[in-house]
Design a protein around this motif. Structure first.
Motif, PDB file in Angstrom:
ATOM      1  N   UNK A 113       0.829  -1.207   0.000  1.00 27.47           N
ATOM      2  CA  UNK A 113       0.000   0.000   0.000  1.00 27.47           C
ATOM      3  C   UNK A 113       0.859   1.250   0.000  1.00 27.47           C
ATOM      4  N   UNK A 114       0.283   2.335  -0.476  1.00 25.72           N
ATOM      5  CA  UNK A 114       0.941   3.634  -0.516  1.00 25.72           C
ATOM      6  C   UNK A 114       0.175   4.581   0.384  1.00 25.72           C
ATOM      7  N   UNK A 115       0.839   5.574   0.911  1.00 25.65           N
ATOM      8  CA  UNK A 115       0.124   6.633   1.634  1.00 25.65           C
ATOM      9  C   UNK A 115       0.137   6.440   3.130  1.00 25.65           C
ATOM     10  N   UNK A 116      -0.382   7.440   3.816  1.00 27.65           N
ATOM     11  CA  UNK A 116      -0.441   7.395   5.279  1.00 27.65           C
ATOM     12  C   UNK A 116      -1.415   6.310   5.703  1.00 27.65           C
ATOM     13  N   UNK A 117      -1.095   5.575   6.782  1.00 28.06           N
ATOM     14  CA  UNK A 117      -1.954   4.468   7.211  1.00 28.06           C
ATOM     15  C   UNK A 117      -3.385   4.941   7.449  1.00 28.06           C
ATOM     16  N   UNK A 118      -3.531   6.149   8.063  1.00 27.38           N
ATOM     17  CA  UNK A 118      -4.885   6.548   8.423  1.00 27.38           C
ATOM     18  C   UNK A 118      -5.670   7.148   7.258  1.00 27.38           C
ATOM     19  N   UNK A 119      -5.070   7.167   6.054  1.00 27.73           N
ATOM     20  CA  UNK A 119      -5.873   7.505   4.874  1.00 27.73           C
ATOM     21  C   UNK A 119      -6.912   6.406   4.651  1.00 27.73           C
ATOM     22  N   UNK A 120      -6.533   5.164   4.933  1.00 27.95           N
ATOM     23  CA  UNK A 120      -7.464   4.045   4.754  1.00 27.95           C
ATOM     24  C   UNK A 120      -8.009   3.550   6.092  1.00 27.95           C
ATOM     25  N   UNK A 121      -7.136   3.445   7.083  1.00 29.13           N
ATOM     26  CA  UNK A 121      -7.563   2.908   8.379  1.00 29.13           C
ATOM     27  C   UNK A 121      -8.174   4.016   9.220  1.00 29.13           C
ATOM     28  N   UNK A 122      -9.474   3.951   9.426  1.00 25.59           N
ATOM     29  CA  UNK A 122     -10.112   5.004  10.212  1.00 25.59           C
ATOM     30  C   UNK A 122     -10.829   4.406  11.410  1.00 25.59           C
ATOM     31  N   UNK A 123     -10.481   3.196  11.779  1.00 26.45           N
ATOM     32  CA  UNK A 123     -11.098   2.587  12.948  1.00 26.45           C
ATOM     33  C   UNK A 123     -12.115   1.526  12.592  1.00 26.45           C
ATOM     34  N   UNK A 124     -12.756   1.693  11.423  1.00 27.68           N
ATOM     35  CA  UNK A 124     -13.754   0.717  11.001  1.00 27.68           C
ATOM     36  C   UNK A 124     -13.136  -0.321  10.081  1.00 27.68           C
ATOM     37  N   UNK A 125     -11.848  -0.140   9.740  1.00 32.23           N
ATOM     38  CA  UNK A 125     -11.164  -1.075   8.846  1.00 32.23           C
ATOM     39  C   UNK A 125      -9.967  -1.641   9.588  1.00 32.23           C
TER      40      UNK A 125
END
Ligand code: HEC
Ligand code: HEC
Ligand code: HEC
Ligand code: HEC
Ligand code: HEC
Ligand code: HEC
Length: 493
Positions: free
Chosen positions: A481-493
């Motif tokens: 994956x690319x990018x900051x972790x919390x771009x995708x991970x927001x607690x529900x993932x």
């Protein structure tokens, strides 16, 4: 019309000024409140449970009524006094003559009464002082308002630390300050004017030096802490995925060990200051490090931030900038479900159970009852013939009650946790590779995944037997994956 003076007017006794309805009412209130005070005191002392309402009644309501009663009695006496003067002229001057037995008796009575009153007042105010500082008062008395903070507190490592230790600290100055804002808070609660959710960060929280550092030794060298994170993927088989790492916590004082690692920020030789561009302190475009001995100042900016820096809005970094949830941690649905599955409270054999549990926990609900009911019906519909779902439902409901508070709109969404970087920006607010010195040569450490922690092992099954003391490259489950972790991970993932 009758000019003849009355034979001798009956002598007006001083005590008669209290013989009026108002004063008698006042005295009844005084006696009643004294009686309830002692009764409640006894109850509070004998009871084996701590009930905030008994405390409120004993130490706030009963003394309040006592005062009201005294005032009413005095007011009645004052009015009566004026009336007597108007009708029968001035009262005879007060004369105390201790040679008269009646005066001696009265004097003794007043002395004893006065001492008793002072004792009760002292005991009462001492208890009132303690009561308004107690966890009961802070956490439970206001019921719904502080429920989220109270429940999360009970599940935190600080469950035995009284609220006041962190929120007020020592000293009369902060006690008075907190009572002033507390009085407003009591008013806001009664008048239903408080914000939902309660805003974070707390603006006037006492500096960490005076609270956390009363118990924790920031100079202490911690070394490395081992942490294991156990995850499950949202696939059919709920594939496990584990990361074991050493957190390079380090220390901040050369006399206690090498200076470096994560607690370097608390280095007694440096000062780290920053500017946040939002209320929640989640966006930090400017950081400044001052090496106190040499006076060397290094500034780091993001490319977009070209403003001049307003000194007054700078904040000096302290414990709370990383440990902002030491007592009130709202677990994300993902973290909580992973833990419950790891502990076996949610059976991992149920196909797609991770995904389904996350689904019910990420819907929005208006109140607890509706939430708990929907969780139960949705999950039992998805696994109609599987008895294992019963305990899974219980576990998911428990996660809900401990971490979600719809009445106060409080959940992980409203209260970011700054300690890591997976679900919120956290450390990456500064360690994102964008913060550079003016010449662009130096930036705050970012892309080196083994700078703050060393990944010892990761994956599942036999993969976990391969330990690498020097650290492994992180293998993100599934695709790169690319990018900051919390771009995708927001607690529900
Ligand atoms: C170990 C220290 C500690 C203890 C004990 C503690 N708190 Fe807190 N509390 C904090 C910190 C730190 C914050 C967040 C400050 C920030 O981010 O600015 C906070 C925040 C809050 C907030 C604001 C909302 C939020 O979550 O940010 C409330 C309200 C609150 N606490 C109430 C309580 C009550 C009630 C108790 C006792 C039942 C309590 N606290 C015990 C440290 C503590
Ligand atoms: C009255 C003493 C006291 C105060 C004040 C206090 N703590 Fe603690 N703290 C403790 C105790 C006790 C523990 C639990 C230690 C243990 O069991 O390992 C603890 C544990 C911790 C831990 C480790 C938690 C974990 O998950 O392992 C952190 C981090 C921490 N405190 C940070 C803070 C911060 C930040 C503050 C200030 C907001 C603070 N503490 C204020 C007593 C205190
Ligand atoms: C730059 C962020 C940061 C700052 C600032 C910071 N800490 Fe920590 N601290 C961490 C991290 C990360 C850990 C590792 C534990 C974890 O991941 O939960 C940690 C661990 C701890 C622990 C647990 C140590 C143990 O032996 O279990 C305590 C206690 C603690 N910190 C207290 C403090 C106190 C008190 C302050 C303020 C003087 C402070 N920290 C400042 C990031 C920070
Ligand atoms: C407010 C900005 C800010 C935040 C937030 C922040 N850091 Fe830092 N950090 C810095 C700065 C500035 C430096 C020093 C950079 C330099 O001198 O090159 C630093 C240095 C470090 C270092 C290297 C220390 C050494 O040995 O020299 C580590 C490790 C580190 N940070 C970990 C963390 C962790 C973990 C977190 C989150 C829990 C965190 N930081 C959050 C600003 C921040
Ligand atoms: C600035 C310091 C820092 C850097 C750089 C850093 N991390 Fe972390 N990371 C942390 C801290 C602190 C935690 C612990 C959070 C906690 O206590 O739960 C963490 C936790 C994690 C976790 C467990 C997350 C969780 O909350 O479940 C993973 C996985 C991880 N890091 C991977 C990475 C990867 C991959 C990189 C490189 C892109 C990286 N880290 C770079 C500080 C850092
Ligand atoms: C492009 C989006 C994206 C980015 C960026 C991303 N992830 Fe993920 N991550 C995913 C997806 C999708 C999954 C699979 C979720 C599942 O199957 O439950 C996942 C799964 C994970 C898992 C295991 C599942 C769990 O319960 O958390 C971890 C740990 C993880 N990611 C850590 C990280 C870390 C650390 C970073 C930052 C270095 C990161 N991810 C960046 C999309 C992303």
């Amino acid at each position: 019309m009758n000019s003849e003076p009355a034979a001798t007017p009956p002598p007006v006794r001083r005590s008669t000024v209290f013989r009026n309805w108002l004063s008698l009412t006042g005295l009844v209130i005084v006696i009643g409140s004294l009686f309830s005070f002692f009764f409640l005191l006894l109850l509070d002392a004998l009871a084996h449970f701590a009930n905030p309402y008994v405390g409120i009644l004993t130490y706030l309501v009963a003394p309040g009524f006592l005062m009201i009663g005294l005032l009413v009695a005095l007011l009645g006496a004052f009015l009566r006094h004026r009336q007597i003067i108007r009708t029968s002229g001035p009262l005879p001057p007060l004369r105390i003559d201790l040679t008269r037995p009646r005066d001696r008796r009265l004097f003794g009575f007043f002395l004893a009464g006065g001492v008793l009153f002072l004792l009760v007042a002292a005991l009462g105010s001492y208890q009132t002082y303690h009561f308004t500082e107690s966890v009961n008062f802070c956490g439970q008395a206001c019921h719904g308002v502080m429920k989220p903070e109270y429940v999360t507190y009970l599940h935190s490592p600080h469950a035995k630390v009284p609220c006041a230790e962190c929120h007020i600290g020592k000293g009369a100055n902060w006690y008075v300050r907190s009572k002033l804002s507390g009085t407003y808070q009591v008013y806001a609660t009664l008048a239903d004017k408080y914000p939902r959710p309660i805003p974070t960060p707390v603006k006037n929280l006492r500096p960490a030096q005076e609270t956390c550092e009363e118990c924790h030794w920031p100079q202490k060298f911690v070394g490395n802490l081992e942490r294991s994170y156990n995850y499950f993927l949202s696939d059919e088989t709920n594939t496990p995925f584990t990361v074991r790492m050493l957190m390079n916590v380090g220390g901040g004082d050369p006399t206690h060990g090498p200076v470096g690692g994560i607690h370097w920020h608390m280095n007694v030789g440096n000062k780290v200051e920053y500017l946040a561009s939002d209320e929640a302190r989640q966006k930090i475009p400017y950081v400044r490090v001052t090496e106190l001995a040499q006076g060397v100042v290094t500034e780091f900016r993001t490319p977009k931030f070209t403003n001049t820096v307003d000194e007054a809005s700078l904040r000096t970094m302290d414990c709370m900038d990383c440990h902002n949830r030491p007592a009130h941690r709202y677990q994300t649905p993902n973290t909580a479900v992973n833990l419950a599955m790891f502990l076996g409270k949610i059976d991992r054999g149920l196909p797609l159970v991770k995904s389904n549990a996350l689904h019910v926990l990420t819907q929005s609900y208006t109140n607890d009852t509706q939430a708990l009911q929907t969780i139960a019906t949705t999950l039992s519909q998805r696994y109609p013939n599987d008895p294992r779902i019963r305990s899974a439902i219980g576990a998911v409901q428990e996660i809900y009650t401990n971490n979600f508070f719809p009445e106060m709109k409080a959940s992980w969404k409203t209260y970011p946790d700054n300690i890591g970087h997976k679900d919120w920006p956290g450390c990456f607010r500064c360690h994102d590779g964008l913060h550079k010195t003016a010449d662009g040569k130096r930036s705050i450490k970012a892309n080196d995944c083994n700078a703050c922690h060393t990944i010892l092992t990761q994956g599942s099954g036999a993969e976990l037997d391969q330990l690498s003391p020097k650290g492994q490259k992180f293998k993100h489950p599934g695709d790169e994956v690319e990018g900051g972790c919390n771009d995708c991970h927001t607690g529900g993932l």
